[in-house]
Design an enzyme around this catalytic site. Structure first.
Site: not given
Length: 295
Positions: A158-159
């Site tokens: 979850k960048a």
């Protein structure tokens, strides 16, 4: 919101300390700002309890490892900080945002010695979509940009950087009068919305794309579990956009979106029905501690 986010009241947990909201600042030459070396989570508190808090913080750690850095606080420390911050903010219903990023010690693509900073903010945030629209089903456009091949981007993280095309796509959809956009993947298959997973219904069976190049959302897994508990069959598979005309119902899932029915995706139409309504209700019962304890 009427008040900008940098002017809200309260406290933010910042590198192990509770600081005044207005003092939670970083330098303009922070690596995470320039090179997207940041990971984050989105969580909701219901009835004074943060739903699946530990699972979210475990994913935050995993996301950071994929980006090549280690978060200097354990999952247990992040859990405790979140619980305490929720109490200090005095909220029962709230949105929780942990984030970790590389700092400003070095500026350039390579910044392996930069400090890893971590912060948690909590604020009051209502429905992600317009409540009136949500009940009748929101309208989605079909995004121009696609979710990338996992060989070209860290799709299991979850960048922050992965959300650039989501922002572009949601802005473009809103400019056309839609609430959001559905994204295809690099193969041209249905992937997800800009910040939520997607499900379809056909002849009482629930279909959802296999999350092989986008996040297998925590809410996604929760709703799949609720559906199976109800006896619904859930099929995870590749879905082509031309199949959308065969589905009767459609809905999104996510910590922000919760369970949101969809009435339209580009030229395709859906009617929120029994399965959408059942899973909306079941999800709200699941997330509220009082409701969960009563069953």
């Amino acid at each position: 919101m009427a008040v900008p986010f940098d002017q809200l009241d309260g406290q933010i947990w910042f590198n192990g300390e509770f600081v005044d909201w207005k003092d939670a600042k970083i330098h303009v030459l922070t690596h995470g700002l320039h090179y997207a070396s940041a990971v984050f989570e989105g969580e909701r508190a219901y009835g004074g309890r943060i739903f699946k808090l530990t699972e979210h913080n475990q994913r935050l750690h995993a996301s950071a490892e994929i980006l090549g850095f280690k978060i200097p606080y354990s999952v247990e420390e992040l859990d405790a900080a979140s619980v305490e911050l929720l109490k200090r903010q005095g909220f029962s219903e709230a949105y929780v945002r942990p984030i970790a990023w590389r700092g400003s010690e070095m500026m350039g693509v390579s910044a392996q010695n930069n400090r890893i900073n971590v912060a948690i903010a909590i604020w009051q945030w209502g429905s992600y979509f317009n409540p009136a629209e949500k009940l009748k089903g929101i309208r989605l456009d079909i995004a121009e940009y696609r979710r990338p091949d996992p060989r070209t981007a860290p799709s299991k993280s979850k960048a922050a950087g992965l959300y650039m095309i989501c922002t572009i796509s949601k802005h473009a959809a809103e400019a056309k009068g839609y609430a959001d956009a559905m994204m295809l993947d690099y193969r041209g298959q249905v992937a997800e919305a800009t910040g939520a997973n997607i499900f379809f219904v056909k002849d009482g069976v629930i279909h959802t794309p296999t999350p092989d190049c986008f996040l297998d959302g925590i809410t996604r897994r929760t709703v799949i579990g609720l559906a199976k508990r109800r006896g619904y069959q859930v099929v995870e598979r590749a879905i082509l956009p031309e199949e959308l005309s065969d589905f009767s119902e459609c809905f999104l899932t996510g910590s922000a979106a919760e369970v949101t029915p969809v009435s339209e995706i580009g030229p395709y139409r859906f009617t929120p029905g029994t399965i959408c309504e059942t899973l909306m209700n079941d999800y709200m019962k699941e997330v509220y501690p009082v409701a969960a304890a009563a069953e």
